[in-house]
Design a protein around this motif. Structure first.
Motif, short mmCIF file in Angstrom:
data_model
loop_
_atom_site.label_atom_id
_atom_site.label_comp_id
_atom_site.label_asym_id
_atom_site.label_seq_id
_atom_site.Cartn_x
_atom_site.Cartn_y
_atom_site.Cartn_z
N LEU A 98 0.84 -1.19 0.00
CA LEU A 98 0.00 0.00 0.00
C LEU A 98 0.88 1.24 0.00
N THR A 99 0.55 2.19 -0.86
CA THR A 99 1.32 3.43 -0.94
C THR A 99 0.38 4.63 -0.89
N ILE A 100 0.76 5.62 -0.09
CA ILE A 100 0.04 6.90 -0.07
C ILE A 100 0.90 7.92 -0.81
N TYR A 101 0.42 8.35 -1.96
CA TYR A 101 1.12 9.39 -2.72
C TYR A 101 0.57 10.74 -2.25
N ARG A 102 1.46 11.52 -1.65
CA ARG A 102 1.04 12.78 -1.04
C ARG A 102 1.45 13.96 -1.92
N LYS A 103 0.49 14.81 -2.21
CA LYS A 103 0.75 16.02 -2.99
C LYS A 103 1.06 17.21 -2.08
N ARG A 104 0.31 17.29 -0.99
CA ARG A 104 0.55 18.34 0.00
C ARG A 104 0.11 17.85 1.37
N ASP A 105 0.94 18.14 2.36
CA ASP A 105 0.62 17.75 3.74
C ASP A 105 -0.53 18.62 4.26
N VAL A 106 -0.91 18.38 5.50
CA VAL A 106 -2.05 19.09 6.08
C VAL A 106 -1.84 20.60 6.02
N ASN A 107 -2.86 21.28 5.54
CA ASN A 107 -2.85 22.74 5.45
C ASN A 107 -4.08 23.27 6.19
N VAL A 108 -3.87 24.20 7.12
CA VAL A 108 -4.97 24.79 7.89
C VAL A 108 -5.10 26.26 7.53
N GLU A 109 -6.32 26.69 7.24
CA GLU A 109 -6.59 28.08 6.92
C GLU A 109 -7.78 28.56 7.74
N THR A 110 -7.82 29.87 7.98
CA THR A 110 -8.94 30.46 8.71
C THR A 110 -9.57 31.56 7.87
N GLU A 111 -10.85 31.74 8.08
CA GLU A 111 -11.57 32.83 7.41
C GLU A 111 -12.46 33.53 8.44
N ARG A 112 -12.30 34.84 8.52
CA ARG A 112 -13.03 35.63 9.50
C ARG A 112 -14.38 36.06 8.95
N LYS A 113 -15.44 35.88 9.77
CA LYS A 113 -16.78 36.33 9.44
C LYS A 113 -17.14 37.45 10.42
N PRO A 114 -16.74 38.70 10.12
CA PRO A 114 -16.87 39.78 11.10
C PRO A 114 -18.31 40.13 11.47
N LYS A 115 -19.26 39.95 10.54
CA LYS A 115 -20.63 40.33 10.85
C LYS A 115 -21.25 39.46 11.94
N VAL A 116 -20.79 38.23 12.04
CA VAL A 116 -21.33 37.33 13.06
C VAL A 116 -20.28 36.96 14.10
N ARG A 117 -19.10 37.60 13.99
CA ARG A 117 -18.02 37.39 14.96
C ARG A 117 -17.69 35.90 15.14
N THR A 118 -17.45 35.24 14.02
CA THR A 118 -17.03 33.84 14.06
C THR A 118 -15.79 33.67 13.19
N THR A 119 -15.06 32.60 13.45
CA THR A 119 -13.89 32.24 12.64
C THR A 119 -14.07 30.82 12.13
N GLU A 120 -14.01 30.68 10.81
CA GLU A 120 -14.10 29.35 10.21
C GLU A 120 -12.69 28.79 10.03
N ILE A 121 -12.49 27.57 10.50
CA ILE A 121 -11.18 26.91 10.42
C ILE A 121 -11.34 25.68 9.54
N THR A 122 -10.55 25.59 8.49
CA THR A 122 -10.60 24.44 7.59
C THR A 122 -9.24 23.77 7.49
N ALA A 123 -9.25 22.47 7.35
CA ALA A 123 -8.01 21.70 7.18
C ALA A 123 -8.17 20.79 5.98
N ASP A 124 -7.10 20.64 5.21
CA ASP A 124 -7.16 19.75 4.05
C ASP A 124 -5.82 19.05 3.85
N GLU A 125 -5.87 17.95 3.12
CA GLU A 125 -4.66 17.24 2.71
C GLU A 125 -4.90 16.66 1.32
N PHE A 126 -3.92 16.79 0.44
CA PHE A 126 -4.02 16.27 -0.92
C PHE A 126 -3.19 14.99 -1.02
#
Length: 296
Positions: free
Chosen positions: A250-278
């Motif tokens: 079994l082989t896992i071919y990795r394009k990009r390791d875990v990447n975490v990004e945030t996006e601010r929603k100022p009108k509702v005072r929340t922060t969205e946090i997303t993580a992905d891996e390719f």
């Protein structure tokens, strides 16, 4: 002395969270640790990998003095796999982060790591389910005799280390088998991730990723003899001493390791946090996997 102000950006730092999630993922994996991670695609254009499989050229033969050796043609088959994106996200309100109640940021890290790890394990198990060596043990439950019969499909001349993935619901019966050796009775040696014991030379690793499938035991495909079975992969771990540079099961071919990004929603005072891996998980050596079906 100037006041020290705690900013939301101090608590939710994508770079720090990315490192934390990356560190947590390996501890959550059960199937993927037995795969080889290949970073060939990192930084390279394209999202498709071609996986070759070479046929054996045959045993060497006697050649008389002055005679020419027969030149064999190497045969190969290939399969292509396309990298995909595994992604998950959560949303945190300012009230939740700044209240000091619990640790929502730390919990977000843990949950994102669990989500990504579960997806990687799912894909690895799906890849193993494509094995061409299949043992029909649908007549009975998992036991020593069935495992030995399944191992015979490898046609080994020299034994190698193997891992047997079972569903946790199969573990109770297996522990009662006289040939099962519990990990707490090992005399030294190295334990693998998630290993609970050994039987018939296989290291046993329980995983809920092992699926229950309807298996047509007579192979006719009409469903007349369909039985609900656990589809348990048996994977050869060590490189065969007879073959150098052998391709792993079994082989896992990795394009990009875990990447975490945030996006601010100022009108509702929340922060969205997303993580992905390719990445993409591929059954890279079918000769090193037996898929054994045992009655549920």
């Amino acid at each position: 002395m100037a006041d020290t102000i705690t900013k939301l950006s101090d608590l939710i730092d994508p770079e720090v969270m990315g490192d934390m999630v990356s560190a947590k993922i390996p501890k959550k994996l059960r199937v993927a640790p037995f795969a080889k991670v290949d970073d060939t695609l990192v930084g390279v254009p394209g999202d498709t990998i071609t996986v070759p499989s070479y046929g054996y050229i045959g045993d060497a033969a006697d050649v008389a003095e002055g005679e020419a050796v027969t030149i064999e043609k190497m045969t190969t088959s290939t399969r292509q796999a396309t990298v995909k994106k595994a992604m998950k996200g959560v949303s945190l309100t300012d009230e939740a982060v700044l209240s000091g109640y619990g640790n929502p940021v730390g919990e977000a890290n843990t949950q994102l790591a669990l989500a990504i790890a579960a997806k990687i394990d799912n894909d690895c198990m799906d890849a193993l389910q494509g094995a061409s060596l299949v043992y029909n043990g649908s007549a009975g439950a998992l036991d020593y005799e069935g495992i030995v019969n399944a191992l015979d499909l490898f046609e080994e001349e020299q034994g190698t280390d193997k891992v047997l993935f079972i569903h946790p619901k199969q573990l109770t019966a297996l522990r009662k088998d006289a040939d099962f050796l519990s990990a707490d009775k090992y005399q030294g040696g190295v334990m693998l991730s998630g290993e609970v014991g050994m039987i018939a030379g296989c290291r046993v690793v329980p995983s809920k990723k092992v699926p229950v499938v309807s298996y047509d035991s007579d192979g006719e495909g009409d469903g007349a003899t369909a039985v609900n079975c656990y589809a348990c992969p048996i994977v050869k771990l060590e490189t065969d001493p007879e073959v150098e540079d052998e391709v792993p099961a079994l082989t896992i071919y990795r394009k990009r390791d875990v990447n975490v990004e945030t996006e601010r929603k100022p009108k509702v005072r929340t922060t969205e946090i997303t993580a992905d891996e390719f990445y993409v998980a591929v059954l890279s050596n079918e000769a090193k996997v037996v898929l054994a079906y045992f009655k549920q």
